[in-house]
Design a protein around this motif. Sequence first.
Motif, PDB file in Angstrom:
ATOM      1  N   ASP A   1       0.835  -1.192   0.000  1.00 29.41           N
ATOM      2  CA  ASP A   1       0.000   0.000   0.000  1.00 29.41           C
ATOM      3  C   ASP A   1       0.879   1.255   0.000  1.00 29.41           C
ATOM      4  O   ASP A   1       1.765   1.407   0.837  1.00 29.41           O
ATOM      5  N   GLY A   2       0.648   2.139  -0.969  1.00 32.55           N
ATOM      6  CA  GLY A   2       1.425   3.373  -1.061  1.00 32.55           C
ATOM      7  C   GLY A   2       2.666   3.272  -1.924  1.00 32.55           C
ATOM      8  O   GLY A   2       3.361   4.273  -2.150  1.00 32.55           O
ATOM      9  N   MET A   3       2.969   2.061  -2.421  1.00 32.41           N
ATOM     10  CA  MET A   3       4.152   1.889  -3.272  1.00 32.41           C
ATOM     11  C   MET A   3       3.945   2.601  -4.605  1.00 32.41           C
ATOM     12  O   MET A   3       2.874   2.524  -5.200  1.00 32.41           O
ATOM     13  N   LEU A   4       4.978   3.312  -5.049  1.00 35.73           N
ATOM     14  CA  LEU A   4       4.909   3.975  -6.346  1.00 35.73           C
ATOM     15  C   LEU A   4       5.023   2.940  -7.457  1.00 35.73           C
ATOM     16  O   LEU A   4       5.747   1.960  -7.330  1.00 35.73           O
ATOM     17  N   PHE A   5       4.304   3.151  -8.562  1.00 34.79           N
ATOM     18  CA  PHE A   5       4.398   2.246  -9.700  1.00 34.79           C
ATOM     19  C   PHE A   5       4.260   3.053 -10.977  1.00 34.79           C
ATOM     20  O   PHE A   5       3.876   4.225 -10.957  1.00 34.79           O
ATOM     21  N   GLY A   6       4.570   2.424 -12.086  1.00 33.65           N
ATOM     22  CA  GLY A   6       4.497   3.107 -13.370  1.00 33.65           C
ATOM     23  C   GLY A   6       5.880   3.465 -13.867  1.00 33.65           C
ATOM     24  O   GLY A   6       6.903   2.987 -13.358  1.00 33.65           O
ATOM     25  N   ASP A   7       5.932   4.324 -14.879  1.00 32.61           N
ATOM     26  CA  ASP A   7       7.196   4.711 -15.486  1.00 32.61           C
ATOM     27  C   ASP A   7       8.086   5.450 -14.499  1.00 32.61           C
ATOM     28  O   ASP A   7       7.619   6.267 -13.706  1.00 32.61           O
ATOM     29  N   ASP A   8       9.389   5.187 -14.568  1.00 30.92           N
ATOM     30  CA  ASP A   8      10.383   5.911 -13.788  1.00 30.92           C
ATOM     31  C   ASP A   8      10.583   7.271 -14.448  1.00 30.92           C
ATOM     32  O   ASP A   8      10.985   7.340 -15.614  1.00 30.92           O
ATOM     33  N   PRO A   9      10.312   8.379 -13.734  1.00 28.45           N
ATOM     34  CA  PRO A   9      10.474   9.700 -14.356  1.00 28.45           C
ATOM     35  C   PRO A   9      11.874   9.938 -14.919  1.00 28.45           C
ATOM     36  O   PRO A   9      12.039  10.699 -15.866  1.00 28.45           O
ATOM     37  N   LEU A  10      12.877   9.257 -14.357  1.00 31.46           N
ATOM     38  CA  LEU A  10      14.236   9.412 -14.866  1.00 31.46           C
ATOM     39  C   LEU A  10      14.390   8.821 -16.265  1.00 31.46           C
ATOM     40  O   LEU A  10      15.340   9.138 -16.983  1.00 31.46           O
ATOM     41  N   GLU A  11      13.464   7.932 -16.656  1.00 33.98           N
ATOM     42  CA  GLU A  11      13.494   7.323 -17.988  1.00 33.98           C
ATOM     43  C   GLU A  11      12.411   7.901 -18.887  1.00 33.98           C
ATOM     44  O   GLU A  11      12.152   7.386 -19.972  1.00 33.98           O
ATOM     45  N   GLY A  12      11.784   8.977 -18.437  1.00 39.16           N
ATOM     46  CA  GLY A  12      10.677   9.553 -19.188  1.00 39.16           C
ATOM     47  C   GLY A  12       9.395   8.804 -18.880  1.00 39.16           C
ATOM     48  O   GLY A  12       9.420   7.745 -18.254  1.00 39.16           O
ATOM     49  N   PHE A  13       8.271   9.370 -19.299  1.00 34.82           N
ATOM     50  CA  PHE A  13       7.008   8.698 -19.014  1.00 34.82           C
ATOM     51  C   PHE A  13       5.991   8.983 -20.111  1.00 34.82           C
ATOM     52  O   PHE A  13       6.082   9.977 -20.835  1.00 34.82           O
TER      53      PHE A  13
ATOM     54  N   ASN B   1       6.317   2.399 -22.992  1.00 41.80           N
ATOM     55  CA  ASN B   1       7.637   2.839 -22.549  1.00 41.80           C
ATOM     56  C   ASN B   1       8.331   1.700 -21.810  1.00 41.80           C
ATOM     57  O   ASN B   1       7.719   0.996 -21.022  1.00 41.80           O
ATOM     58  N   SER B   2       9.613   1.496 -22.095  1.00 45.26           N
ATOM     59  CA  SER B   2      10.407   0.506 -21.393  1.00 45.26           C
ATOM     60  C   SER B   2      11.784   1.110 -21.160  1.00 45.26           C
ATOM     61  O   SER B   2      12.120   2.133 -21.750  1.00 45.26           O
ATOM     62  N   PRO B   3      12.614   0.495 -20.312  1.00 48.18           N
ATOM     63  CA  PRO B   3      13.964   1.040 -20.108  1.00 48.18           C
ATOM     64  C   PRO B   3      14.786   1.089 -21.388  1.00 48.18           C
ATOM     65  O   PRO B   3      15.701   1.901 -21.507  1.00 48.18           O
ATOM     66  N   GLU B   4      14.492   0.217 -22.355  1.00 46.16           N
ATOM     67  CA  GLU B   4      15.279   0.163 -23.584  1.00 46.16           C
ATOM     68  C   GLU B   4      14.787   1.118 -24.662  1.00 46.16           C
ATOM     69  O   GLU B   4      15.585   1.653 -25.436  1.00 46.16           O
ATOM     70  N   ALA B   5      13.462   1.341 -24.736  1.00 42.88           N
ATOM     71  CA  ALA B   5      12.933   2.124 -25.853  1.00 42.88           C
ATOM     72  C   ALA B   5      11.492   2.530 -25.598  1.00 42.88           C
ATOM     73  O   ALA B   5      10.800   1.945 -24.773  1.00 42.88           O
ATOM     74  N   VAL B   6      11.049   3.549 -26.331  1.00 48.84           N
ATOM     75  CA  VAL B   6       9.638   3.900 -26.405  1.00 48.84           C
ATOM     76  C   VAL B   6       9.142   3.357 -27.739  1.00 48.84           C
ATOM     77  O   VAL B   6       9.750   3.600 -28.787  1.00 48.84           O
ATOM     78  N   LEU B   7       8.053   2.606 -27.706  1.00 51.03           N
ATOM     79  CA  LEU B   7       7.534   1.947 -28.896  1.00 51.03           C
ATOM     80  C   LEU B   7       6.122   2.427 -29.171  1.00 51.03           C
ATOM     81  O   LEU B   7       5.359   2.705 -28.247  1.00 51.03           O
TER      82      LEU B   7
END
Length: 201
Positions: free
Chosen positions: A59-71, A96-102
């Motif tokens: 509960d309260g854990m952040l999820f989704g894209d890492d802002p450092l990798e864009g979102f 979005n993934s760590p390797e690429a945006v598709l």
Amino acid sequence: MKLYSDYQTAYEAKSGAPDFLSSHPSTPERVSLAIRAARQIGAPGFGERDRDAYLARIDGMLFGDDPLEGFVRGRSFLHKALGIGFTVPKGYIMENSPEAVLASNGDGTAMRFDGADLSGYDSLTDYMNAGWINGLLPQSVRETTIGGIPGVTGAAITQGWSFRIAVLRIGRTGYRFIFASRTPTDSFGASSTKLLKVSAS
């Protein structure tokens, strides 16, 4: 995840997206790897199952894209640290993934955005001609500036696909936009040009 994977599989089968869009294992492969790892710990049914305790711990854990990798937000990708953002046309699904945006649509058109190390190249033209693009048309390679950022554009044709490629250089990194279509039209070229104008704003 399985339902989403089934949806993506049906969508990609319809669009015929090229292999370069693959950025991570499929959901069935992930499940298989997870089961294999679990079997190293114990047999099926081993351990306890406590849904309420599990949910309380996350509960309260952040999820989704890492802002450092864009979102991704809707049809837009934003990377605040790099000052780069773009919006894909309606009808595209973006991931979005760590390797690429598709991104791909249902008409056999796809896009990949990623980064590459350019520290070994004196010019963007040298990089574009370095052999990483099959079927590159040498006469299409042009250096340019997009939103004040140095770039290079080019085109390629291979295995029934037409490609439009652009690389923007920020420091030692090249940010690559690769557009692919089985049936390129005027709108294919126009869409790629429009995305590039937005990308550096």
